[in-house]
Write a protein that holds these residues in place. Structure first.
Motif, PDB file in Angstrom:
ATOM      1  N   MET A   1      34.725  28.085  38.130  1.00 32.25           N
ATOM      2  CA  MET A   1      35.665  29.132  37.852  1.00 32.25           C
ATOM      3  C   MET A   1      34.916  30.416  37.543  1.00 32.25           C
ATOM      4  SD  MET A   1      38.880  28.191  35.504  1.00 32.25           S
ATOM      5  CE  MET A   1      39.010  26.449  35.705  1.00 32.25           C
ATOM      6  N   LEU A   2      35.409  31.489  38.085  1.00 28.91           N
ATOM      7  CA  LEU A   2      34.875  32.816  37.818  1.00 28.91           C
ATOM      8  C   LEU A   2      35.963  33.605  37.113  1.00 28.91           C
ATOM      9  CD1 LEU A   2      32.669  35.064  38.388  1.00 28.91           C
ATOM     10  CD2 LEU A   2      34.073  35.620  40.384  1.00 28.91           C
ATOM     11  N   VAL A   3      35.667  34.135  35.942  1.00 29.57           N
ATOM     12  CA  VAL A   3      36.630  34.898  35.152  1.00 29.57           C
ATOM     13  C   VAL A   3      36.146  36.334  35.073  1.00 29.57           C
ATOM     14  CG1 VAL A   3      37.649  35.165  32.853  1.00 29.57           C
ATOM     15  CG2 VAL A   3      37.278  32.880  33.786  1.00 29.57           C
ATOM     16  N   VAL A   4      37.053  37.291  35.325  1.00 29.15           N
ATOM     17  CA  VAL A   4      36.729  38.713  35.228  1.00 29.15           C
ATOM     18  C   VAL A   4      37.697  39.337  34.225  1.00 29.15           C
ATOM     19  CG1 VAL A   4      36.472  40.898  36.442  1.00 29.15           C
ATOM     20  CG2 VAL A   4      35.975  38.752  37.637  1.00 29.15           C
ATOM     21  N   ILE A   5      37.136  39.912  33.150  1.00 28.30           N
ATOM     22  CA  ILE A   5      37.918  40.538  32.086  1.00 28.30           C
ATOM     23  C   ILE A   5      37.533  42.008  32.001  1.00 28.30           C
ATOM     24  CG2 ILE A   5      38.353  40.593  29.582  1.00 28.30           C
ATOM     25  CD1 ILE A   5      39.350  38.017  30.647  1.00 28.30           C
ATOM     26  N   ASP A   6      38.531  42.885  31.877  1.00 28.65           N
ATOM     27  CA  ASP A   6      38.290  44.307  31.609  1.00 28.65           C
ATOM     28  C   ASP A   6      38.259  44.469  30.094  1.00 28.65           C
ATOM     29  OD1 ASP A   6      38.647  47.044  31.000  1.00 28.65           O
ATOM     30  OD2 ASP A   6      39.649  47.399  32.906  1.00 28.65           O
ATOM     31  N   VAL A   7      37.108  44.841  29.567  1.00 27.71           N
ATOM     32  CA  VAL A   7      36.939  44.953  28.119  1.00 27.71           C
ATOM     33  C   VAL A   7      37.879  46.002  27.533  1.00 27.71           C
ATOM     34  CG1 VAL A   7      35.302  45.585  26.299  1.00 27.71           C
ATOM     35  CG2 VAL A   7      34.567  44.197  28.208  1.00 27.71           C
ATOM     36  N   TYR A   8      38.076  47.075  28.240  1.00 26.60           N
ATOM     37  CA  TYR A   8      38.884  48.182  27.730  1.00 26.60           C
ATOM     38  C   TYR A   8      40.343  47.783  27.532  1.00 26.60           C
ATOM     39  CZ  TYR A   8      40.815  52.863  27.281  1.00 26.60           C
ATOM     40  OH  TYR A   8      41.474  53.970  26.828  1.00 26.60           O
ATOM     41  N   SER A   9      40.912  47.135  28.521  1.00 24.78           N
ATOM     42  CA  SER A   9      42.326  46.788  28.460  1.00 24.78           C
ATOM     43  C   SER A   9      42.562  45.334  28.050  1.00 24.78           C
ATOM     44  CB  SER A   9      42.990  47.018  29.824  1.00 24.78           C
ATOM     45  OG  SER A   9      42.487  46.100  30.772  1.00 24.78           O
ATOM     46  N   ARG A  10      41.512  44.546  27.923  1.00 24.00           N
ATOM     47  CA  ARG A  10      41.581  43.112  27.635  1.00 24.00           C
ATOM     48  C   ARG A  10      42.313  42.348  28.741  1.00 24.00           C
ATOM     49  NH1 ARG A  10      39.382  45.623  23.752  1.00 24.00           N
ATOM     50  NH2 ARG A  10      39.122  44.706  21.705  1.00 24.00           N
TER      51      ARG A  10
ATOM     52  N   ASP B   1      37.364  27.446  42.386  1.00 18.41           N
ATOM     53  CA  ASP B   1      36.885  26.735  43.568  1.00 18.41           C
ATOM     54  C   ASP B   1      35.859  25.708  43.135  1.00 18.41           C
ATOM     55  OD1 ASP B   1      36.577  25.995  46.239  1.00 18.41           O
ATOM     56  OD2 ASP B   1      36.612  28.068  46.901  1.00 18.41           O
ATOM     57  N   THR B   2      35.437  24.900  44.071  1.00 19.33           N
ATOM     58  CA  THR B   2      34.449  23.867  43.759  1.00 19.33           C
ATOM     59  C   THR B   2      33.043  24.431  43.684  1.00 19.33           C
ATOM     60  OG1 THR B   2      34.264  23.338  46.105  1.00 19.33           O
ATOM     61  CG2 THR B   2      35.828  22.029  44.804  1.00 19.33           C
ATOM     62  N   SER B   3      32.810  25.599  44.291  1.00 16.35           N
ATOM     63  CA  SER B   3      31.514  26.254  44.251  1.00 16.35           C
ATOM     64  C   SER B   3      31.728  27.756  44.336  1.00 16.35           C
ATOM     65  CB  SER B   3      30.663  25.780  45.430  1.00 16.35           C
ATOM     66  OG  SER B   3      29.449  26.486  45.485  1.00 16.35           O
ATOM     67  N   LEU B   4      31.003  28.501  43.531  1.00 15.23           N
ATOM     68  CA  LEU B   4      31.127  29.959  43.533  1.00 15.23           C
ATOM     69  C   LEU B   4      29.738  30.594  43.566  1.00 15.23           C
ATOM     70  CD1 LEU B   4      33.972  30.168  40.913  1.00 15.23           C
ATOM     71  CD2 LEU B   4      34.143  30.891  43.285  1.00 15.23           C
ATOM     72  N   PRO B   5      29.122  30.631  44.728  1.00 15.65           N
ATOM     73  CA  PRO B   5      27.792  31.245  44.838  1.00 15.65           C
ATOM     74  C   PRO B   5      27.876  32.768  44.731  1.00 15.65           C
ATOM     75  CG  PRO B   5      28.569  30.594  47.002  1.00 15.65           C
ATOM     76  CD  PRO B   5      29.593  30.104  46.003  1.00 15.65           C
ATOM     77  N   GLY B   6      26.737  33.417  44.703  1.00 21.68           N
ATOM     78  CA  GLY B   6      26.663  34.866  44.549  1.00 21.68           C
ATOM     79  C   GLY B   6      27.469  35.633  45.572  1.00 21.68           C
ATOM     80  N   ARG B   7      27.459  35.198  46.818  1.00 17.92           N
ATOM     81  CA  ARG B   7      28.234  35.906  47.849  1.00 17.92           C
ATOM     82  C   ARG B   7      29.725  35.856  47.561  1.00 17.92           C
ATOM     83  NH1 ARG B   7      24.846  33.282  52.459  1.00 17.92           N
ATOM     84  NH2 ARG B   7      26.080  31.614  51.635  1.00 17.92           N
ATOM     85  N   ARG B   8      30.173  34.760  46.988  1.00 16.41           N
ATOM     86  CA  ARG B   8      31.598  34.634  46.627  1.00 16.41           C
ATOM     87  C   ARG B   8      31.925  35.564  45.467  1.00 16.41           C
ATOM     88  NH1 ARG B   8      35.265  30.337  46.990  1.00 16.41           N
ATOM     89  NH2 ARG B   8      37.285  31.089  46.355  1.00 16.41           N
ATOM     90  N   VAL B   9      31.031  35.676  44.497  1.00 14.18           N
ATOM     91  CA  VAL B   9      31.221  36.613  43.385  1.00 14.18           C
ATOM     92  C   VAL B   9      31.358  38.032  43.935  1.00 14.18           C
ATOM     93  CG1 VAL B   9      30.137  37.620  41.339  1.00 14.18           C
ATOM     94  CG2 VAL B   9      30.039  35.144  41.702  1.00 14.18           C
TER      95      VAL B   9
END
Length: 180
Positions: free
Chosen positions: A1-10, A18-26
């Motif tokens: 799992m890849l989680v993206v949080i905006d610190v400013y707005s929370r 997914d089952t795999s999240l390599p750098g290109r997927r990020v």
């Protein structure tokens, strides 16, 4: 799992499952986000290979600063760690996932509920969605961050891969019974 949080707005901008999240997927996920949101000044991540590899470094070069937390210091990424704890306790531990599609559906429902129904005291008891609606946030194509400066908030975006393993298993009633 890849989680993206905006610190400013929370706001939880996305949870990629997914089952795999390599750098290109990020990089692909970040590209999708930048289609509608301005780049932050900085992206804070842990030191996982999906973040420390060439794909993200190449993508970020000349666009955004990458800041890696110290190894073994997850609280340097406190907003995401707090979110991950809620995700783990209230969503992942409470559900039995039967497929990747099911996991994505349940996790996306949690993300929406978090953004739209949960007020945060740091946002004046507004939900992240209400706060974003009331604040003029930069959109894609804008030049830099025009957010009001507040020293207690950082104009960065936190990205992390939680230390959560989601196992996809059949529901108990769908298990085939052995005939002895």
């Amino acid at each position: 799992m890849l989680v993206v949080i905006d610190v400013y707005s929370r706001e939880c901008l996305c949870i990629e499952v997914d089952t795999s999240l390599p750098g290109r997927r990020v990089v692909r996920v970040l590209d999708e986000l930048t289609a509608t949101r301005a780049l932050p000044q900085r992206i804070v991540t842990d030191n996982g290979p999906e973040f420390a590899g060439r794909a993200l470094d190449t993508w970020a070069f000349g666009r955004v600063e990458l800041h890696f937390i110290d190894p073994g210091k997850p609280m340097q990424n406190g907003y995401v760690e707090s979110f991950n704890g809620k995700l783990r306790d209230e969503c992942l531990n409470e559900n039995w996932f039967v497929s990747l599609a099911d996991t994505r559906r349940v996790v996306e429902a949690f993300r929406r509920e978090y953004n739209e129904d949960r007020p945060h005291s740091a946002l004046g008891n507004l939900t992240p969605a209400e706060y974003v609606a009331r604040t003029e946030l930069p959109t894609a194509g804008s030049t830099g961050f025009e957010r009001p400066y507040d020293p207690s908030m950082d104009n960065s975006c936190l990205v992390t891969q939680p230390t959560v393993s989601v196992e996809l298993q059949p529901q108990p009633d769908s298990l085939s019974k052995r005939s002895d």
